[in-house]
Design a protein around this motif. Structure first.
Motif, mmCIF file in Angstrom:
data_model
loop_
_atom_site.group_PDB
_atom_site.id
_atom_site.type_symbol
_atom_site.label_atom_id
_atom_site.label_comp_id
_atom_site.label_asym_id
_atom_site.label_seq_id
_atom_site.Cartn_x
_atom_site.Cartn_y
_atom_site.Cartn_z
ATOM 1 N N LEU A 1 0.850 -1.183 0.000
ATOM 2 C CA LEU A 1 0.000 0.000 0.000
ATOM 3 C C LEU A 1 0.888 1.235 0.000
ATOM 4 C CD1 LEU A 1 -2.521 -1.069 2.774
ATOM 5 C CD2 LEU A 1 -3.052 -0.825 0.354
ATOM 6 N N LYS A 2 0.477 2.239 -0.731
ATOM 7 C CA LYS A 2 1.203 3.503 -0.707
ATOM 8 C C LYS A 2 0.712 4.321 0.484
ATOM 9 C CE LYS A 2 2.243 3.725 -5.531
ATOM 10 N NZ LYS A 2 2.207 4.494 -6.765
ATOM 11 N N VAL A 3 1.658 4.969 1.159
ATOM 12 C CA VAL A 3 1.329 5.845 2.276
ATOM 13 C C VAL A 3 1.883 7.233 1.980
ATOM 14 C CG1 VAL A 3 1.313 3.943 3.937
ATOM 15 C CG2 VAL A 3 3.386 5.271 3.631
ATOM 16 N N VAL A 4 1.269 8.226 2.576
ATOM 17 C CA VAL A 4 1.732 9.609 2.438
ATOM 18 C C VAL A 4 2.258 10.043 3.798
ATOM 19 C CG1 VAL A 4 1.065 11.970 1.897
ATOM 20 C CG2 VAL A 4 0.036 10.066 0.629
ATOM 21 N N LEU A 5 3.490 10.481 3.811
ATOM 22 C CA LEU A 5 4.181 10.884 5.034
ATOM 23 C C LEU A 5 4.420 12.394 4.946
ATOM 24 C CD1 LEU A 5 5.608 9.542 7.526
ATOM 25 C CD2 LEU A 5 7.670 9.536 6.157
ATOM 26 N N TYR B 1 -0.707 8.731 6.313
ATOM 27 C CA TYR B 1 -2.020 8.165 6.025
ATOM 28 C C TYR B 1 -1.968 7.312 4.769
ATOM 29 C CZ TYR B 1 -2.578 12.050 2.699
ATOM 30 O OH TYR B 1 -2.411 12.929 1.670
ATOM 31 N N VAL B 2 -3.012 6.500 4.606
ATOM 32 C CA VAL B 2 -3.099 5.564 3.481
ATOM 33 C C VAL B 2 -4.271 6.011 2.602
ATOM 34 C CG1 VAL B 2 -3.282 3.142 2.828
ATOM 35 C CG2 VAL B 2 -2.339 3.744 5.060
ATOM 36 N N PRO B 3 -3.998 6.596 1.440
ATOM 37 C CA PRO B 3 -5.085 7.062 0.583
ATOM 38 C C PRO B 3 -6.090 5.970 0.214
ATOM 39 C CG PRO B 3 -2.996 7.932 -0.189
ATOM 40 C CD PRO B 3 -2.690 6.922 0.888
ATOM 41 N N ALA B 4 -5.648 4.741 0.075
ATOM 42 C CA ALA B 4 -6.534 3.642 -0.310
ATOM 43 C C ALA B 4 -7.421 3.164 0.839
ATOM 44 C CB ALA B 4 -5.706 2.471 -0.847
ATOM 45 N N LEU B 5 -7.120 3.579 2.067
ATOM 46 C CA LEU B 5 -7.894 3.159 3.239
ATOM 47 C C LEU B 5 -8.397 4.402 3.965
ATOM 48 C CD1 LEU B 5 -5.449 0.395 4.605
ATOM 49 C CD2 LEU B 5 -7.409 0.094 3.065
ATOM 50 N N PRO B 6 -9.553 4.924 3.576
ATOM 51 C CA PRO B 6 -10.061 6.157 4.182
ATOM 52 C C PRO B 6 -10.096 6.091 5.714
ATOM 53 C CG PRO B 6 -11.466 5.458 2.363
ATOM 54 C CD PRO B 6 -10.484 4.342 2.614
ATOM 55 N N GLY B 7 -9.544 7.125 6.327
ATOM 56 C CA GLY B 7 -9.534 7.199 7.783
ATOM 57 C C GLY B 7 -8.372 6.485 8.444
ATOM 58 N N CYS B 8 -7.546 5.813 7.661
ATOM 59 C CA CYS B 8 -6.384 5.105 8.220
ATOM 60 C C CYS B 8 -5.227 6.101 8.291
ATOM 61 C CB CYS B 8 -6.025 3.893 7.369
ATOM 62 S SG CYS B 8 -4.783 2.836 8.133
ATOM 63 N N GLU C 1 -2.990 -2.839 9.953
ATOM 64 C CA GLU C 1 -3.393 -4.170 10.448
ATOM 65 C C GLU C 1 -4.732 -4.086 11.177
ATOM 66 O OE1 GLU C 1 -0.147 -5.598 12.809
ATOM 67 O OE2 GLU C 1 1.165 -5.863 11.068
ATOM 68 N N LEU C 2 -4.886 -3.072 12.022
ATOM 69 C CA LEU C 2 -6.146 -2.912 12.751
ATOM 70 C C LEU C 2 -7.293 -2.552 11.813
ATOM 71 C CD1 LEU C 2 -4.814 -0.971 15.868
ATOM 72 C CD2 LEU C 2 -5.631 -3.339 15.786
ATOM 73 N N TYR C 3 -7.012 -1.761 10.810
ATOM 74 C CA TYR C 3 -8.025 -1.361 9.832
ATOM 75 C C TYR C 3 -8.525 -2.584 9.061
ATOM 76 C CZ TYR C 3 -10.102 1.543 6.115
ATOM 77 O OH TYR C 3 -10.953 2.150 5.237
ATOM 78 N N LEU C 4 -7.600 -3.468 8.692
ATOM 79 C CA LEU C 4 -7.954 -4.624 7.868
ATOM 80 C C LEU C 4 -8.478 -5.814 8.678
ATOM 81 C CD1 LEU C 4 -4.995 -4.572 5.332
ATOM 82 C CD2 LEU C 4 -7.332 -3.742 4.983
ATOM 83 N N GLU C 5 -8.305 -5.786 9.988
ATOM 84 C CA GLU C 5 -8.726 -6.900 10.838
ATOM 85 C C GLU C 5 -10.197 -7.289 10.641
ATOM 86 O OE1 GLU C 5 -8.833 -6.764 15.365
ATOM 87 O OE2 GLU C 5 -6.828 -7.536 14.896
ATOM 88 N N PRO C 6 -11.138 -6.355 10.574
ATOM 89 C CA PRO C 6 -12.538 -6.755 10.346
ATOM 90 C C PRO C 6 -12.731 -7.482 9.011
ATOM 91 C CG PRO C 6 -12.440 -4.495 11.119
ATOM 92 C CD PRO C 6 -11.034 -4.934 10.845
#
Length: 67
Positions: free
Chosen positions: A3-7, A18-25, A44-49
């Motif tokens: 996943l691409k992240v923006v720092l 943050y992770v543009p592909a995962l809103p709110g992450c 990891e916590l975002y994808l756990e559900p």
């Protein structure tokens, strides 16, 4: 999974990531290394559900695609 992240540097010091592909992450850290470590945990916590949903549907598959 990649996943691409923006720092970004924070105005108060440290970094926000943050992770543009995962809103709110989103996460943060005092250093780039700490921020990246923290966002890995947040992902990891975002994808756990999603993993929990997969367990409820034993015939479901996860596939990776390239765009």
């Amino acid at each position: 999974m990649k996943l691409k992240v923006v720092l970004e540097p924070s105005e108060e010091g440290g970094y926000t990531v943050y992770v543009p592909a995962l809103p709110g992450c989103i996460s943060e850290g005092e250093t780039k290394e700490e921020a990246l470590k923290n966002i890995r945990e947040a992902i990891e916590l975002y994808l756990e559900p999603l993993e929990d949903d997969r367990l409820e549907h034993p015939y479901a598959e996860v596939a990776e695609i390239a765009l």
